[in-house]
Write an enzyme that holds these catalytic residues in place. Structure first.
Site, short mmCIF file in Angstrom:
data_model
loop_
_atom_site.label_atom_id
_atom_site.label_comp_id
_atom_site.label_asym_id
_atom_site.label_seq_id
_atom_site.Cartn_x
_atom_site.Cartn_y
_atom_site.Cartn_z
N ARG A 72 0.77 -1.16 -0.19
CA ARG A 72 -0.15 0.03 -0.04
C ARG A 72 0.77 1.22 0.06
O ARG A 72 1.92 1.38 0.84
CB ARG A 72 -0.86 -0.13 1.02
CG ARG A 72 -1.86 -1.35 1.10
CD ARG A 72 -2.91 -1.10 2.31
NE ARG A 72 -3.48 -2.41 2.39
CZ ARG A 72 -4.65 -2.65 3.25
NH1 ARG A 72 -4.82 -1.79 4.06
NH2 ARG A 72 -5.40 -3.79 3.15
N ARG B 75 0.88 -6.56 12.73
CA ARG B 75 0.13 -5.81 13.77
C ARG B 75 -0.10 -6.92 14.91
O ARG B 75 0.03 -6.60 16.04
CB ARG B 75 -1.21 -5.50 13.41
CG ARG B 75 -1.00 -4.06 12.44
CD ARG B 75 -2.20 -3.45 12.23
NE ARG B 75 -1.92 -2.23 11.48
CZ ARG B 75 -3.10 -1.08 11.14
NH1 ARG B 75 -4.31 -1.42 11.43
NH2 ARG B 75 -2.58 -0.26 10.39
#
Length: 423
Positions: A262, A390
């Site tokens: 991204r 994460r």
RNA sequence: GGAGAGUUGGCAGAGUGGUAAUGCACCGGACUCGAAAUCCGUCGAACCGGCUAAUACCGGCGCACGAGUUCGAAUCUCGUACUCUCCUCCA
């Protein structure tokens, strides 16, 4: 894309609903006017073509070389000229209509909180106790750098900001986490494991809704025009693009591990440190193809599937229902799962589970044949199960110990070749 | 990267300028106590528009996709994608 029939039949309701997602009602009005024009023009073109077909058949019957045949041919030519003109007009209207249609976000599902942004999101449930430390918990990047298992500086040198090297137990931990997730999804939750292409064409990006509106958020390869996937949702959902499935085969569950790329355009200055916001990260994705009547129930189940990963890892988290304004472009209803991050003392998004209803299915042309033989669009769902980087960050922070080492969550020990502590 | 072949309904498979055969499957009907077999069928695709209670009816479109030639294109021309075979290269 939104079902055009819904916009035609319930224009006021559609305007009101899309307004909660930030769409100007004037845009919907314009859509409706263009749709009306388009259909009138299509009817006109169809009628001209019908006339042409009739005359053309007469030409054959009359013998084209005869006087009568020649006269008929003259007539057809006239009709053809008119058809070309009307068709050009119709095409122009259709293009304008399409321009709006492909940029309208999905209609929000009934029952989700109405509001402009994340402040209107609603917590629906909580799990686990927030860990307490008898020392000041460190941020995961600090823990990772101290243990020499994460290296951001060298990644910056080699690639730039928002990249990372994982090393030794860091790399092993990342691998352990996604293998654990994949095993759970495939062995216990009924998902087919897929390894998808990581480069996809523009049509595929259109199918899931990234294109044309969000093309600046992704990396596109200059030499060939293909795009690096921002999530495995893109190749997984498009697996059945342009196909008609059998009702008896539904629902179908897919899961895939993949890197995600991204550009993070527009997030300058946000989450500049650590693993939270990277240009390249790993994610285990879940995608479902469902019958329309089952999709909201499937969303509940998928969200629980994502939560199960955190439960087994022993990580405190909560689930929130996104408000109309915070829900993604293609989604009708989204649950975010947020994990507790001790250093910042906040919950951070680690999974996002969305029911896109028929929105993506229309764009990607994914349909199913019902028992009665009729064909309809199916519903698509997607969710992270989970974002791997994460998750690693959450483990480092939640399982850190006073001496700077990190305890390995029990379920990961077998995946870490028996190691119980990262030191 | 080079050469050749191919792409037609759920499947198989004809069709080289006159508006998509045929077989199997499916569905409906006949026969039958019922089923199988057999026979019959303006059956038969997705999509768009009209009219609708309708998945009924009417029309458009439709032979991988896009453009062109023609009164008329699955058929002729050009371009593109994909598949297969061979060569080249390669983790």
């Amino acid at each position: 894309m939104i079902n055009p029939k819904i916009i035609r039949q319930h224009p006021e309701e559609v305007k009101a609903k899309l307004k909660t997602r930030g769409v100007d009602p004037k845009e919907v009005d314009e859509y409706i006017a263009l749709d009306e024009q388009n259909r009138t023009a299509i009817a006109k073109v169809d009628d001209l073509k019908r006339q042409k077909n009739e005359l053309s058949a007469q030409v054959k019957a009359a013998d084209p070389k005869s006087e009568k045949g020649q006269a008929l041919i003259k007539q057809v030519k006239k009709i053809n000229a008119e058809t070309t003109a009307v068709e050009a007009e119709q095409q122009e209207v259709a293009d304008q209509l399409n321009y709006i249609a492909v940029r309208l976000p999905n209609l929000p599902a009934d029952g989700i909180p109405v509001g402009p942004d994340e402040d209107s999101n609603v917590e629906v449930r909580k799990w686990g106790d927030i860990p307490e430390f008898d020392f000041t918990p460190k941020a995961h990047w600090e823990i990772g750098e101290n243990l020499d298992i994460l290296n951001f500086e060298r990644a910056a040198k080699v690639s730039g900001a928002r990249f990372v090297y994982y090393k030794d137990a860091g790399a092993r931990l990342e691998r352990a986490v996604y293998n654990f997730m994949l095993d759970l999804h495939t062995e216990e939750q009924g998902y087919h494991e897929i390894i998808p292409p990581y480069l996809v064409n523009a049509q595929t990006m259109f199918g899931t809704g990234q294109f044309p509106k969000f093309s600046e958020d992704v990396y596109t390869v200059e030499s060939t025009g293909e795009t690096l996937i921002p999530t495995a949702e893109v190749p997984l959902t498009n697996y059945y693009a342009q196909e008609i499935l059998d009702e008896k085969d539904l629902p179908i569950y897919f899961t895939a591990f993949s890197p995600c790329f991204r550009s993070e355009a527009g997030s300058a200055g946000r989450d500049t440190r650590g693993l939270i916001r990277m240009h390249q990260f790993h994610k285990v994705e879940m995608v479902k193809f469902s019958k329309p009547e089952d999709s909201f129930e499937e969303l509940e189940k998928m969200t629980l599937d994502a939560q199960e990963v955190l439960k087994r890892l022993g990580l405190a988290h909560h689930v929130i229902m996104l408000s109309t304004g915070d829900t993604g472009f293609s989604s009708a209803k989204t649950y975010d799962v947020e994990v507790w991050m001790p250093e910042q003392g906040v919950y951070r998004e680690i999974s996002s589970c969305s029911d896109c209803v028929d929105f993506q299915a229309r764009r990607a042309m994914i349909r199913y044949r019902k028992e009665d033989g009729t064909v309809d669009y199916l519903h698509t769902l997607n969710g992270s199960g989970l974002a791997v980087g994460r998750t690693v960050a959450a483990i480092l922070e939640n399982y850190q110990q006073a001496d700077g080492t990190v305890k390995v969550p029990d379920v990961l020990v077998p995946y870490m070749h028996g190691a119980t502590v990262i030191k």
